[in-house]
Each structure stands twice: as C-alpha cells, then as structure tokens.
Design a protein around this motif. Structure first.
Motif, short mmCIF file in Angstrom:
data_model
loop_
_atom_site.label_atom_id
_atom_site.label_comp_id
_atom_site.label_asym_id
_atom_site.label_seq_id
_atom_site.Cartn_x
_atom_site.Cartn_y
_atom_site.Cartn_z
N PHE A 99 59.23 34.38 36.02
CA PHE A 99 58.30 34.39 37.28
C PHE A 99 57.09 34.00 36.62
CE2 PHE A 99 58.55 38.64 34.91
CZ PHE A 99 57.46 38.79 34.56
N PHE A 100 56.19 33.61 37.74
CA PHE A 100 54.60 33.37 37.39
C PHE A 100 53.95 34.00 38.51
CE2 PHE A 100 51.24 29.96 37.68
CZ PHE A 100 50.30 30.46 36.34
N VAL A 101 53.34 35.26 38.36
CA VAL A 101 52.71 36.14 39.36
C VAL A 101 51.41 36.58 38.97
CG1 VAL A 101 55.10 36.87 39.96
CG2 VAL A 101 53.82 38.02 38.14
N MET A 102 50.77 36.97 40.15
CA MET A 102 49.30 37.47 40.02
C MET A 102 49.38 38.81 40.88
SD MET A 102 45.80 35.59 41.28
CE MET A 102 44.18 36.13 40.62
N ASN A 103 48.43 39.72 39.94
CA ASN A 103 48.25 40.92 40.91
C ASN A 103 47.61 40.68 42.05
OD1 ASN A 103 46.16 43.22 41.32
ND2 ASN A 103 47.60 44.19 39.80
N GLU A 104 48.01 41.47 42.95
CA GLU A 104 47.53 41.12 44.29
C GLU A 104 46.06 41.68 44.73
OE1 GLU A 104 50.00 42.90 47.54
OE2 GLU A 104 51.20 41.23 47.74
N ARG A 157 31.02 34.17 38.94
CA ARG A 157 31.94 33.94 37.95
C ARG A 157 32.97 34.95 37.53
NH1 ARG A 157 30.53 28.88 35.80
NH2 ARG A 157 28.44 28.37 36.30
N THR A 158 34.20 34.61 37.69
CA THR A 158 35.27 35.59 37.61
C THR A 158 36.01 35.25 36.32
OG1 THR A 158 35.29 36.45 39.66
CG2 THR A 158 37.08 36.80 38.59
N LYS A 159 36.45 36.15 35.22
CA LYS A 159 37.13 35.46 34.19
C LYS A 159 38.66 36.37 34.50
CE LYS A 159 36.09 34.43 30.08
NZ LYS A 159 35.64 34.44 28.68
N LEU A 160 39.70 35.81 34.51
CA LEU A 160 40.82 36.27 34.81
C LEU A 160 41.74 36.24 33.44
CD1 LEU A 160 41.75 34.27 38.20
CD2 LEU A 160 40.64 36.72 37.84
N LYS A 161 42.45 37.33 33.29
CA LYS A 161 43.31 37.35 32.13
C LYS A 161 44.92 36.98 32.51
CE LYS A 161 41.11 41.05 29.67
NZ LYS A 161 41.15 42.51 29.11
N LEU A 162 45.34 35.97 31.72
CA LEU A 162 46.87 35.42 32.00
C LEU A 162 47.47 35.61 30.59
CD1 LEU A 162 47.27 31.92 33.69
CD2 LEU A 162 48.69 32.82 31.71
N SER A 163 48.51 35.96 30.82
CA SER A 163 49.46 36.31 29.54
C SER A 163 50.55 35.79 29.94
CB SER A 163 49.70 38.05 29.33
OG SER A 163 50.38 38.36 30.40
N VAL A 181 56.93 40.05 25.50
CA VAL A 181 57.76 39.57 26.52
C VAL A 181 58.31 40.64 27.46
CG1 VAL A 181 59.91 39.82 25.07
CG2 VAL A 181 59.78 38.08 27.29
N ALA A 182 58.41 41.82 26.80
CA ALA A 182 59.16 42.99 27.57
C ALA A 182 57.86 43.43 28.40
CB ALA A 182 59.40 43.98 26.57
N ARG A 183 56.56 43.21 28.37
CA ARG A 183 55.74 43.96 28.90
C ARG A 183 54.79 42.98 30.02
NH1 ARG A 183 51.96 47.55 25.57
NH2 ARG A 183 51.39 48.29 27.57
N GLN A 184 55.41 41.62 30.13
CA GLN A 184 54.80 40.84 31.17
C GLN A 184 54.73 41.49 32.67
OE1 GLN A 184 52.97 38.58 29.97
NE2 GLN A 184 53.61 39.46 28.15
N GLN A 185 55.78 41.90 33.11
CA GLN A 185 55.81 42.51 34.46
C GLN A 185 54.72 43.75 34.65
OE1 GLN A 185 57.47 45.41 35.60
NE2 GLN A 185 58.10 45.19 37.98
N GLU A 186 55.18 44.84 33.77
CA GLU A 186 54.26 45.88 33.93
C GLU A 186 52.83 45.66 33.60
OE1 GLU A 186 54.55 48.04 29.55
OE2 GLU A 186 56.37 48.03 30.75
N ILE A 235 47.34 37.87 35.77
CA ILE A 235 48.54 36.79 35.88
C ILE A 235 49.30 36.67 34.73
CG2 ILE A 235 48.87 34.28 36.35
CD1 ILE A 235 46.18 34.05 37.41
N ALA A 236 50.55 36.88 35.17
CA ALA A 236 51.65 36.89 33.94
C ALA A 236 52.81 35.83 34.34
CB ALA A 236 52.12 38.13 33.66
N HIS A 237 53.37 35.34 33.31
CA HIS A 237 54.36 34.60 33.33
C HIS A 237 55.46 35.35 32.36
CE1 HIS A 237 57.26 31.43 31.87
NE2 HIS A 237 56.94 30.90 33.12
N GLY A 238 56.82 35.59 32.91
CA GLY A 238 57.62 36.26 32.05
C GLY A 238 59.19 36.18 32.44
#
Length: 344
Positions: free
Chosen positions: A239-244, A28-34, A77-82, A91-94
């Motif tokens: 963008f709606f992206v996930m860390n590789e 079981r994996t819990k993913l953080k999405l912001s 909002v300013a930190r989603q990409q970083e 995962i982040a949407h920004g």
C-alpha cells in the motif's frame, strides 16, 4: 508628533513583515513519508523520491517531504499502517501482510498461482479498490496499491526442484497466504521482516526465503544464498497511503498536485519498475555462480493441483473471519488479471 507617527509606521511595517513571514511559514507544509526498504531500493530511488519531487515542484514548494526509509526511527515494516492511521507520519508505503490480518480482502491477491505478474496484480487491486477493497482503508487516502512479480524460492544449502524437496525447510514468509502455501508443502514458515533475513540465513536459523529478485540484491542476500528456484507461484502486495486528515489540511492546489501524480498516474508504472528492479538481483546471482533452476511445466502443474485444497481452505478462513464475500473477491481478482493480460 512626528516621532510618534514614525514609531507607529515602523510598528505597522514590523507587524506586516512578521505577518508575511508567518503566512509564508503556514503556506509551506512538510509531510513525513515512511517506508521499510533501504534507500538503495528502486521503490525509494525510482518511485518515492521522484514522486515527492514531482508533488513539491507542482505545488510551487508549498509541500515539502521528509522521507524515513529502513534504518530510521519510522522505517519499521510492522508499523507502517499504524503510523499513518495515527498521523505519526502523513504518508506510508508498506506490506499488506505485515502485521498479518489487517487487510484480509486485499491480501487475497497473494494466493498461490493467482498471478506472477506485477502489472496484472497491480491493475486488479486498483480496479477493485473503489467497490470491493475500500473498507480496509478507512481514514486513509489511497495513493496506490501494487504488487511485485512472481516470487522465487531462495535457499542457502539445499537445491529445490520438486515439492518433496520442500519438506522440513525453514523459510521466511511475507504474508499469511504464502505462509499457508509453504506449510501445505511441508516447509516451516517463519514470519520475519525483510531486514532480518540476512542474519538469520547467516546463522542457519533459516534455510531460505521467498522473495522476488529485487530484495535479494537490496538486502545483500546473494552473499548468504546459493540456490534459486524460479517458482513464480505467488505475489505480495503493498500500500501507498496518506492520512486523510493530513490530506484535508492541505490547500486545494497541494491536494490537486498529490492527486495528479498518484493513483492512475502511478499504477501503469509498477510492472515495468518491478521488471527493472528484479534484473540486477538475478544478474548478481549469475555472476556469483549460483544455481538457478526453473520449475518445469509438469512440476508446476503438480504444485498447482496440490495447493488447490489449501487455496479453498484459505478462502474459507478469510470468510469465517468476517469477509463474507471472500470467494467473490477472489473470482473478481482472477477476472481483472485475465483482463489485463488480454489487453496487453
């Protein structure tokens, strides 16, 4: 001897149970999405939460999600990409335009009068991702790129109908391209996160803002606005992206579930979603007795002609900052938007 054997059997059973529990925990994996929008916004309720539920169900519960919207420690909002690049979230949407300068290729979609259609802009971004825009997403798995419908100009005290009415207005801006557009028209752009617009309008620090209809309702802005110009002169992209690394750590089944509900499965939905999200904001403004003005065809053409030098200058600025094929990207965006409109 029997007692010793029983002890050994008991120890083996205990070890097996412990191993089973450990394996289950590992499975079981819990993913953080912001993301940066309030939890009442359609992006949260219609897009992100259902997406997490679909992926979780598809994976048989192997993947679970913890969502951090605006107002949480990861909802800036300013930190989603970083955050997603660093792996602080999975995962982040920004917004591409905040902070400015990180997605110069993608942000060409924000140029004035390129499109006022969320579906067309989203289609163009997704079609150009593999060969034209991918360089801006190193270390990330892109789940979707999209844009909103044509933005409006909303003001608190002054009705705007012409270019001349823009002079001196202090207006919140969402991206570098829109900032240049506003400056060229005589306004003073102010870069602010969406969540700070209400207070600054209320205090008179801002005279207005550019937004589509949906955040006007989501952020309660109809309480501090009175005039709305249906401008449709720009769009803003997301963008709606996930860390590789986060993606690579998942099981093949979990990765397949993310793939199944992302990308091509998401892209066709954004046009209809934005139409639905915009509607309540406009209805709320009408109910409040606000003045809604539509830019006339003649005035719209004036704006388009007046802004052409700004468009040319912005493309050259992007080119000078390292995007050698900025003009080509802009033309490709025009082409993909036209293809979308023709296909409908």
């Amino acid at each position: 001897m029997k007692s010793t054997r029983n002890l050994l059997v008991g120890a083996a059973l205990s070890a097996a149970i412990a191993l089973g529990v450990a394996n289950d925990a590992e499975a079981r994996t819990k993913l953080k999405l912001s993301h940066y929008l309030p939890s009442v916004h359609g992006i949260h309720t219609d897009f992100i939460v259902p997406w997490t539920e679909q992926v979780s169900q598809c994976s048989g519960g192997e993947v679970e999600f913890e969502v951090f919207p605006a107002g949480t420690q990861l909802g800036n909002v300013a930190r989603q990409q970083e955050q997603v690049v660093a792996g602080v979230v999975d995962i982040a949407h920004g917004l591409h335009g905040i902070p400015r300068g990180r997605f110069p290729r993608t942000s060409l979609i924000d140029m004035p009068f390129l499109t006022d259609d969320a579906g067309a802009a989203t289609h163009a971004l997704w079609q150009l991702l593999p060969d034209v825009l991918a360089e801006e997403y190193k270390g990330l798995k892109v789940l979707a790129l999209h844009a909103h419908n044509g933005g409006l100009l909303h003001t608190s005290q002054k009705k705007v109908e012409t270019m001349e009415d823009m002079k001196g207005l202090r207006l919140r801006t969402p991206s570098p391209a829109v900032s240049d557009m506003l400056s060229f028209l005589g306004a003073t752009p102010q870069g602010l996160p969406p969540g700070e617009v209400y207070e600054n309008l209320q205090r008179g620090v801002l005279d207005g803002t550019v937004f589509p209809w949906d955040p006007v309702k989501s952020f309660g802005l109809n309480e501090v606005l009175n005039y709305h110009l249906e401008l449709g002169a720009y769009t803003v992209s997301f963008f709606f992206v996930m860390n590789e690394r986060s993606y690579a750590r998942l099981s093949p089944k979990a990765r397949a579930c993310i793939d199944q509900y992302s990308g091509d499965a998401l892209i066709p939905k954004f046009g209809d979603w934005w139409d639905a999200w915009d509607k309540p904001g406009r209805e709320q403004a009408i109910a409040a007795g606000h003045v809604i003005t539509k830019l006339s065809d003649a005035e719209r053409e004036r704006w388009r002609e007046a802004l052409q030098p700004m468009i040319n200058a912005y493309i050259q600025k992007v080119k000078s900052e390292g995007v050698a094929n900025a003009e080509e990207i802009y033309r490709l965006m025009q082409k993909k938007i036209a293809e979308f409109k023709t296909a409908r």
